[in-house]
Scaffold this motif. Sequence first.
Motif, PDB file in Angstrom:
ATOM      1  N   LEU A  40      17.937 -14.178  -1.791  1.00 39.09           N
ATOM      2  CA  LEU A  40      17.905 -12.745  -1.505  1.00 39.09           C
ATOM      3  C   LEU A  40      18.015 -11.876  -2.754  1.00 39.09           C
ATOM      4  O   LEU A  40      17.855 -10.656  -2.663  1.00 39.09           O
ATOM      5  N   HIS A  41      18.266 -12.500  -3.910  1.00 41.51           N
ATOM      6  CA  HIS A  41      18.314 -11.713  -5.141  1.00 41.51           C
ATOM      7  C   HIS A  41      16.930 -11.192  -5.523  1.00 41.51           C
ATOM      8  O   HIS A  41      16.807 -10.353  -6.415  1.00 41.51           O
ATOM      9  N   TYR A  42      15.888 -11.681  -4.831  1.00 39.28           N
ATOM     10  CA  TYR A  42      14.536 -11.183  -5.076  1.00 39.28           C
ATOM     11  C   TYR A  42      14.214  -9.934  -4.261  1.00 39.28           C
ATOM     12  O   TYR A  42      13.132  -9.364  -4.403  1.00 39.28           O
ATOM     13  N   GLN A  43      15.125  -9.523  -3.416  1.00 40.15           N
ATOM     14  CA  GLN A  43      14.834  -8.409  -2.512  1.00 40.15           C
ATOM     15  C   GLN A  43      14.472  -7.126  -3.256  1.00 40.15           C
ATOM     16  O   GLN A  43      13.518  -6.430  -2.879  1.00 40.15           O
ATOM     17  N   ALA A  44      15.197  -6.801  -4.306  1.00 42.98           N
ATOM     18  CA  ALA A  44      14.916  -5.572  -5.055  1.00 42.98           C
ATOM     19  C   ALA A  44      13.530  -5.622  -5.678  1.00 42.98           C
ATOM     20  O   ALA A  44      12.799  -4.619  -5.689  1.00 42.98           O
ATOM     21  N   ALA A  45      13.142  -6.779  -6.208  1.00 44.58           N
ATOM     22  CA  ALA A  45      11.829  -6.919  -6.831  1.00 44.58           C
ATOM     23  C   ALA A  45      10.715  -6.769  -5.796  1.00 44.58           C
ATOM     24  O   ALA A  45       9.713  -6.079  -6.030  1.00 44.58           O
ATOM     25  N   LEU A  46      10.882  -7.410  -4.635  1.00 47.76           N
ATOM     26  CA  LEU A  46       9.859  -7.360  -3.601  1.00 47.76           C
ATOM     27  C   LEU A  46       9.737  -5.957  -3.004  1.00 47.76           C
ATOM     28  O   LEU A  46       8.628  -5.470  -2.751  1.00 47.76           O
ATOM     29  N   THR A  47      10.869  -5.313  -2.800  1.00 47.32           N
ATOM     30  CA  THR A  47      10.821  -3.928  -2.326  1.00 47.32           C
ATOM     31  C   THR A  47      10.162  -3.036  -3.363  1.00 47.32           C
ATOM     32  O   THR A  47       9.403  -2.118  -3.032  1.00 47.32           O
ATOM     33  N   GLY A  48      10.423  -3.332  -4.644  1.00 43.04           N
ATOM     34  CA  GLY A  48       9.819  -2.572  -5.726  1.00 43.04           C
ATOM     35  C   GLY A  48       8.304  -2.660  -5.746  1.00 43.04           C
ATOM     36  O   GLY A  48       7.619  -1.702  -6.103  1.00 43.04           O
ATOM     37  N   LEU A  49       7.768  -3.825  -5.350  1.00 43.00           N
ATOM     38  CA  LEU A  49       6.312  -3.975  -5.279  1.00 43.00           C
ATOM     39  C   LEU A  49       5.721  -2.944  -4.325  1.00 43.00           C
ATOM     40  O   LEU A  49       4.699  -2.309  -4.626  1.00 43.00           O
ATOM     41  N   LEU A  50       6.364  -2.780  -3.171  1.00 38.39           N
ATOM     42  CA  LEU A  50       5.856  -1.848  -2.167  1.00 38.39           C
ATOM     43  C   LEU A  50       6.087  -0.397  -2.569  1.00 38.39           C
ATOM     44  O   LEU A  50       5.263   0.474  -2.298  1.00 38.39           O
ATOM     45  N   ARG A  51       7.196  -0.142  -3.228  1.00 35.84           N
ATOM     46  CA  ARG A  51       7.486   1.223  -3.678  1.00 35.84           C
ATOM     47  C   ARG A  51       6.525   1.668  -4.764  1.00 35.84           C
ATOM     48  O   ARG A  51       6.365   2.863  -5.024  1.00 35.84           O
ATOM     49  N   ASN A  52       5.852   0.714  -5.395  1.00 36.81           N
ATOM     50  CA  ASN A  52       4.929   1.005  -6.490  1.00 36.81           C
ATOM     51  C   ASN A  52       3.546   1.434  -5.993  1.00 36.81           C
ATOM     52  O   ASN A  52       2.666   1.737  -6.799  1.00 36.81           O
ATOM     53  N   LEU A  53       3.349   1.448  -4.668  1.00 38.30           N
ATOM     54  CA  LEU A  53       2.049   1.776  -4.084  1.00 38.30           C
ATOM     55  C   LEU A  53       2.040   3.198  -3.529  1.00 38.30           C
ATOM     56  O   LEU A  53       3.077   3.816  -3.344  1.00 38.30           O
ATOM     57  N   LYS A  54       0.841   3.686  -3.238  1.00 37.01           N
ATOM     58  CA  LYS A  54       0.687   5.020  -2.666  1.00 37.01           C
ATOM     59  C   LYS A  54       0.320   4.892  -1.188  1.00 37.01           C
ATOM     60  O   LYS A  54      -0.528   4.080  -0.822  1.00 37.01           O
ATOM     61  N   TYR A  55       0.955   5.726  -0.355  1.00 35.48           N
ATOM     62  CA  TYR A  55       0.777   5.618   1.090  1.00 35.48           C
ATOM     63  C   TYR A  55       0.339   6.951   1.698  1.00 35.48           C
ATOM     64  O   TYR A  55       0.670   8.026   1.176  1.00 35.48           O
ATOM     65  N   PRO A  56      -0.363   6.875   2.828  1.00 36.56           N
ATOM     66  CA  PRO A  56      -0.604   8.092   3.605  1.00 36.56           C
ATOM     67  C   PRO A  56       0.711   8.508   4.261  1.00 36.56           C
ATOM     68  O   PRO A  56       1.647   7.702   4.349  1.00 36.56           O
ATOM     69  N   LYS A  57       0.782   9.709   4.723  1.00 41.18           N
ATOM     70  CA  LYS A  57       2.010  10.179   5.371  1.00 41.18           C
ATOM     71  C   LYS A  57       2.195   9.458   6.701  1.00 41.18           C
ATOM     72  O   LYS A  57       1.293   9.418   7.536  1.00 41.18           O
ATOM     73  N   VAL A  58       3.387   8.872   6.876  1.00 39.34           N
ATOM     74  CA  VAL A  58       3.705   8.175   8.126  1.00 39.34           C
ATOM     75  C   VAL A  58       5.044   8.680   8.652  1.00 39.34           C
ATOM     76  O   VAL A  58       5.833   9.269   7.907  1.00 39.34           O
ATOM     77  N   HIS A  59       5.274   8.433   9.936  1.00 39.78           N
ATOM     78  CA  HIS A  59       6.508   8.889  10.576  1.00 39.78           C
ATOM     79  C   HIS A  59       7.556   7.782  10.703  1.00 39.78           C
ATOM     80  O   HIS A  59       8.725   8.061  10.923  1.00 39.78           O
ATOM     81  N   ALA A  60       7.120   6.524  10.582  1.00 40.17           N
ATOM     82  CA  ALA A  60       8.047   5.401  10.712  1.00 40.17           C
ATOM     83  C   ALA A  60       7.449   4.144  10.090  1.00 40.17           C
ATOM     84  O   ALA A  60       6.229   4.024   9.945  1.00 40.17           O
ATOM     85  N   VAL A  61       8.325   3.216   9.734  1.00 38.84           N
ATOM     86  CA  VAL A  61       7.927   1.914   9.184  1.00 38.84           C
ATOM     87  C   VAL A  61       8.242   0.844  10.223  1.00 38.84           C
ATOM     88  O   VAL A  61       9.342   0.813  10.781  1.00 38.84           O
ATOM     89  N   VAL A  62       7.276  -0.034  10.481  1.00 42.22           N
ATOM     90  CA  VAL A  62       7.433  -1.085  11.492  1.00 42.22           C
ATOM     91  C   VAL A  62       7.370  -2.455  10.816  1.00 42.22           C
ATOM     92  O   VAL A  62       6.298  -2.892  10.388  1.00 42.22           O
ATOM     93  N   PRO A  63       8.489  -3.149  10.682  1.00 45.11           N
ATOM     94  CA  PRO A  63       8.459  -4.490  10.087  1.00 45.11           C
ATOM     95  C   PRO A  63       7.831  -5.502  11.031  1.00 45.11           C
ATOM     96  O   PRO A  63       7.963  -5.381  12.250  1.00 45.11           O
ATOM     97  N   MET A  64       7.136  -6.488  10.465  1.00 44.57           N
ATOM     98  CA  MET A  64       6.578  -7.551  11.290  1.00 44.57           C
ATOM     99  C   MET A  64       7.714  -8.298  11.984  1.00 44.57           C
ATOM    100  O   MET A  64       8.604  -8.838  11.307  1.00 44.57           O
TER     101      MET A  64
END
Length: 209
Positions: A77-101
């Motif tokens: 789980l020490h990789y969690q910050a890195a993996l979350t960082g990958l997604l934070r590094n992207l650009k997204y359209p405006k959304v109202h909620a996030v749905v995890p698989m």
Amino acid sequence: MLQAAHLLLQNSFQLLMPCVLCGIDTQRKHSLCEDCWNSLPWLKTPVLRQEMQILAACHYGYPIDRIIQQFKYEQHLHYQAALTGLLRNLKYPKVHAVVPMPVSLEKLTERGYNQSLLIAKGLAKHLKVPVWQPVMRLQQHSQKGLSRLERLADIQQQFVIDGKPKVHYRKVLIVDDVVTTGSSIHALKQCLAQLGCQQIHAVCLAAAE
């Protein structure tokens, strides 16, 4: 004022910590050093799966494949910050909620956590939107020997709406770890559409061929 000072102290402490990947240089970007971060197999573009554009941070290649596998199956789980960082590094359209698989209860018991939920929480905090889990997943089993159409039908049956959700969102973002055929995301998208979602986007850590 106190919160700003705490954040500054936390950031300063991270700069003294070794990179969670190479263990040599100090952390610079989301628990990775500059070299490890830059050497990731970046993609940062959508891939087409099941007639849906899915935004992918990386190609499913070294070292991101090893990182995801260890995070998902070996409780690294020490990789969690890195993996979350990958997604934070992207650009997204405006959304109202996030749905995890979603994962089945069987998988959740086996692993102890839903890896997609962990990274989705970090992304939701970054986007300042809630995490929404209106769909549950039934038992996942081997699809060996099934045809493509049989696999699609089987996966579609695994996803069911969890009762009657109290809240609904029109624009949502599905978060998954790895996309291959895109069948799971497609099945989840179908359920979300039944709930009235009008714009359904998807993102994954890595896309496999």
